[in-house]
Design an enzyme around this catalytic site. Structure first.
Site, PDB file in Angstrom:
ATOM      1  N   LYS A 134      16.510  18.243 -42.335  1.00  0.00           N
ATOM      2  CA  LYS A 134      15.401  19.544 -41.454  1.00  0.00           C
ATOM      3  C   LYS A 134      16.200  19.696 -40.680  1.00  0.00           C
ATOM      4  O   LYS A 134      16.265  20.723 -39.713  1.00  0.00           O
ATOM      5  CB  LYS A 134      14.229  18.290 -40.414  1.00  0.00           C
ATOM      6  CG  LYS A 134      13.209  18.462 -41.749  1.00  0.00           C
ATOM      7  CD  LYS A 134      12.137  17.708 -41.034  1.00  0.00           C
ATOM      8  CE  LYS A 134      10.879  17.622 -41.435  1.00  0.00           C
ATOM      9  NZ  LYS A 134      11.025  16.404 -42.972  1.00  0.00           N
TER      10      LYS A 134
HETATM   11  C1  LIG Z   1      10.320  16.277 -43.822  1.00  0.00           C
HETATM   12  C2  LIG Z   1      11.101  16.201 -45.506  1.00  0.00           C
HETATM   13  C3  LIG Z   1       9.830  16.403 -46.208  1.00  0.00           C
HETATM   14  C4  LIG Z   1       8.576  17.206 -46.783  1.00  0.00           C
HETATM   15  O1  LIG Z   1       9.088  18.390 -46.526  1.00  0.00           O
HETATM   16  P1  LIG Z   1       8.465  19.887 -46.191  1.00  0.00           P
HETATM   17  O2  LIG Z   1       9.032  20.669 -46.112  1.00  0.00           O
HETATM   18  O3  LIG Z   1       7.252  18.972 -45.128  1.00  0.00           O
HETATM   19  O4  LIG Z   1       7.988  20.164 -47.074  1.00  0.00           O
HETATM   20  C5  LIG Z   1      10.731  15.384 -47.402  1.00  0.00           C
HETATM   21  N1  LIG Z   1      11.633  14.456 -47.203  1.00  0.00           N
HETATM   22  C6  LIG Z   1      12.094  14.044 -45.769  1.00  0.00           C
HETATM   23  C7  LIG Z   1      13.319  12.771 -45.899  1.00  0.00           C
HETATM   24  C8  LIG Z   1      11.438  14.674 -44.920  1.00  0.00           C
HETATM   25  O5  LIG Z   1      12.042  14.680 -44.145  1.00  0.00           O
END
Ligand SMILES: *Cc1c(COP(=O)(O)O)cnc(C)c1O
Length: 480
Positions: free
Chosen positions: A117
Site C-alpha cells: 500500500k
Molecule cells: C490491502 C492488501 C491486500 C488486498 O489488496 P486489494 O487492493 O484490496 O485487493 C492484499 N495483501 C495485503 C498485505 C494488503 O495489505
C-alpha cells in the site's frame, strides 16, 4: 483527461477535483473517460526510460497520461520525491526476482510500512500536500484500520502540511508489530485512536462522523480509502515495471497473480492491460473470503456482511465487499452505467447479490479481459510458506503465499508468471512461526520498533467523544 462516474453522473471532472474526493455524487466510482493506449513502439520507449532513468521517470510517463491539471515539471518533481531508493529500499523500487521456473515475485513491500500500500499511499501524500497548498485548503483524514491501510496512510501523511490523520483501530486487536508501527509515530499531525471495540465499531464511528454533514464541513473531514482513483493509478505503474523486468521485447506476454481483497491492486492490472500492456491473464487470488473467486467461477457476486466475513491468517484480504469491483463491472458491461446502477445501487443493496450468469458479457471476463481466479485456505497458506522455505530458503508473507498457491495451479509453463508480493513476513510472524517453526528475521531498521514509546488515545465506542477529541486536537493547534 476527464473522469466520469460508473453510475453515469452527468458532470465530468478533472484529476485534481477527484483527487480529494471519495465516491462520485451518485455513489459511483470515478474512471477516466477512456484508457490511453500505449503502442508497442511506445512500450519500447518506456522500457528504455525505466532502465535508463528509473522507476520515478516511468511513473511520470504513465501518470502524465492521466493527469493534465498539474504542470509537468511539478508532476515530475512529485514522482522523483516519492519513488526513491531511500523510501523503497531498492534502486529499482519494485524489483523482480525469480522464485521457481518462470514464476517471479514482484517486490512491492519494501516501503516504510512493509506492505504494497506504500507504493500508492506515498504518492498520495505528496499529491495531497501539493494540491491542498495550491487551493489553500486543509484536510483532516478520518479512517478505520485493522492494519496495513492505516499505517500506510500515517507514514504517507506524517509531517505533510495541511493534512491531519485521525486513525481509529480496534484496541488490542492488531498484531504487535502493526501497533508498534502506528503508535510509535510521534508527529503533531498524526493521531492514533484505539477504540474499545472491534473493527466494525471503528468503521461505524467513521461513518457516523461523516454522516454529520455540518461537522464534516466545519472540520474538513475526508478519507483515503481504496476507491481513490489516484491510488489505483499509482499502482498501474508497477505492472509496467514488472513487465519490463520479465521480458526482453515488447511483444512477449506475461501473466500476473494478485492476492486480492478490495480489488484495487488487480484493478490497476486491468487498467494496464486496457492500455495495451501485453498481459495474458490477470489472476485473482482470494483467501477463505472468496466472493471474488465465486464471481469469476460462476457469474454470481454475493457480497457478505461483516459478521459472515472470516477472520483469517491473511487478514488484509478479509473483505466482504470488494469496493473497487464496480470499476471492472463497468468495463465488463461495455461501460453501461444504467446496468451498473441497477446492479450496485439496487440489487446489491436490496438482495445482497447480483448475477451476470445470463448476461452476454460474463464470458468476456475470461475471454476478453483475461481474468481467472482461485483461492487459498489456511492449510494451503501454511503449506506454501513451508514449501517455498524448504525449496528456496525464502520466507514469504501469508498474503503473498495465497498468490503463489493460486499462481502455481493456474500457471502456463511457457509464459512468465509474476506474483505480486503484498507484504513482508515480519508483519505476520505468528503465522510464519506456525508454518516453519521459526520467526522471520526483522529488517535492521525495525528491530527497535516494539520497544519505542507509543502514542495512542484510547476511547470507548462513542461518537460524541470521538468528535470531541478531533475538534480539541485541531483547536489546540490553531491556538499555538
Ligand atoms: C490491502 C492488501 C491486500 C488486498 O489488496 P486489494 O487492493 O484490496 O485487493 C492484499 N495483501 C495485503 C498485505 C494488503 O495489505
Amino acid at each position: 483527461m476527464l473522469y466520469l462516474s460508473t453510475r453515469g453522473y452527468s458532470t465530468k471532472q478533472t484529476f485534481c477535483d477527484i483527487l480529494l474526493e471519495g465516491l462520485a455524487p451518485d455513489g459511483g466510482l470515478y474512471l477516466p473517460e477512456s484508457y490511453p493506449v500505449v503502442s508497442t513502439l511506445r512500450l519500447e520507449e518506456l522500457r528504455h526510460i525505466f532502465h535508463d532513468k528509473g522507476y520515478a521517470a516511468l511513473a511520470f510517463e504513465i501518470l502524465s497520461l492521466y493527469i493534465d491539471d498539474i504542470p509537468r515539471d511539478d508532476l515530475m518533481q512529485i514522482c522523483e520525491k516519492t519513488y526513491t531508493q531511500k523510501i523503497f529500499g531498492n534502486p529499482l523500487v519494485a524489483p523482480l526476482r525469480p522464485l521457481y521456473e518462470n514464476i517471479f515475485i514482484l517486490a512491492l513491500s519494501n516501503g516504510p510500512t512493509l506492505a504494497f500500500k506504500d507504493m500508492a499511499m506515498q504518492l498520495l501524500g505528496n499529491l495531497f500536500e501539493y494540491e491542498l497548498a495550491r487551493r489553500n485548503q486543509t484536510l483532516n483524514i478520518l479512517g478505520a484500520t485493522s492494519g496495513d491501510t492505516g499505517s500506510a496512510a500515517e507514514y504517507a501523511m506524517r509531517g505533510k502540511k495541511g493534512v491531519h490523520v485521525f486513525m481509529t483501530s480496534p484496541h488490542g486487536r492488531m498484531s504487535k508489530f502493526q501497533q508498534a508501527q502506528m503508535f510509535s509515530l510521534n508527529e503533531p499531525n498524526i493521531h492514533n485512536i484505539a477504540i474499545e471495540g472491534v473493527f466494525d465499531d471503528c468503521q461505524d464511528l467513521v461513518k457516523q462522523v461523516s454522516n454529520d454533514l455540518g461537522y464534516k464541513r466545519q472540520y474538513n473531514i475526508g478519507t483515503v480509502n481504496s476507491i481513490n482513483w489516484a491510488r489505483l493509478l499509482a499502482q498501474v505503474v508497477y505492472y509496467f515495471a514488472g513487465y519490463f523486468q520479465a521480458t526482453k521485447t515488447s511483444n512477449q506476454k506475461v501473466s500476473f497473480t494478485v492476492p486480492s481483497g478490495n480489488f484495487g491492486n488487480i484493478c490497476a492490472g486491468h487498467v494496464a492491460r486496457m492500455m495495451g500492456l501485453p498481459i495474458e491473464n490477470l489472476i485473482v487470488a482470494t483467501n477463505e473470503n472468496d466472493v471474488l473467486d465465486e464471481f469469476f467461477r460462476t457469474g454470481i457476486y454475493k457480497a457478505r456482511s461483516g459478521k459472515d466475513t472470516f477472520e483469517t491468517s491473511s487478514p488484509s484480504m478479509d473483505i466482504s465487499k470488494a469496493s473497487n469491483f464496480e470499476r471492472f463491472i463497468y468495463d465488463l458491461s461495455g461501460r453501461d452505467a444504467t446496468l451498473v446502477s441497477q446492479l450496485f445501487a439496487d440489487e446489491l443493496t436490496k438482495l445482497g447479490q447480483f448475477s451476470l450468469v445470463d448476461h452476454s458479457s460474463f464470458k468476456d471476463a475470461k475471454e476478453k479481459y483475461g481474468f481467472l481466479s482461485g483461492k487459498s485456505l489456511h492449510a494451503d497458506r501454511l503449506n506454501t510458506i513451508r514449501n517455498v522455505y524448504q525449496q528456496t530458503g525464502e520466507l514469504i508473507d501469508p498474503h503473498t503465499a495465497d498468490g503463489i498457491k493460486v499462481a502455481t495451479e493456474l500457471h502456463h509453463a511457457e509464459l512468465p508468471m509474476l506474483v505480486l508480493e503484498t507484504a513482508l513476513p515480519i508483519k505476520f510472524s505468528k503465522t510464519i512461526h506456525e508454518a516453519v517453526g521459526q520467526e522471520p528475521v526483522c529488517p535492521p531498521a525495525f528491530v527497535a520498533l516494539e520497544s519505542l514509546p507509543q502514542y495512542v488515545k484510547v476511547l470507548p465506542v462513542d461518537v460524541a467523544l470521538l468528535k470531541d477529541y478531533i475538534s480539541k486536537s485541531l483547536g489546540s493547534e490553531t491556538l499555538q
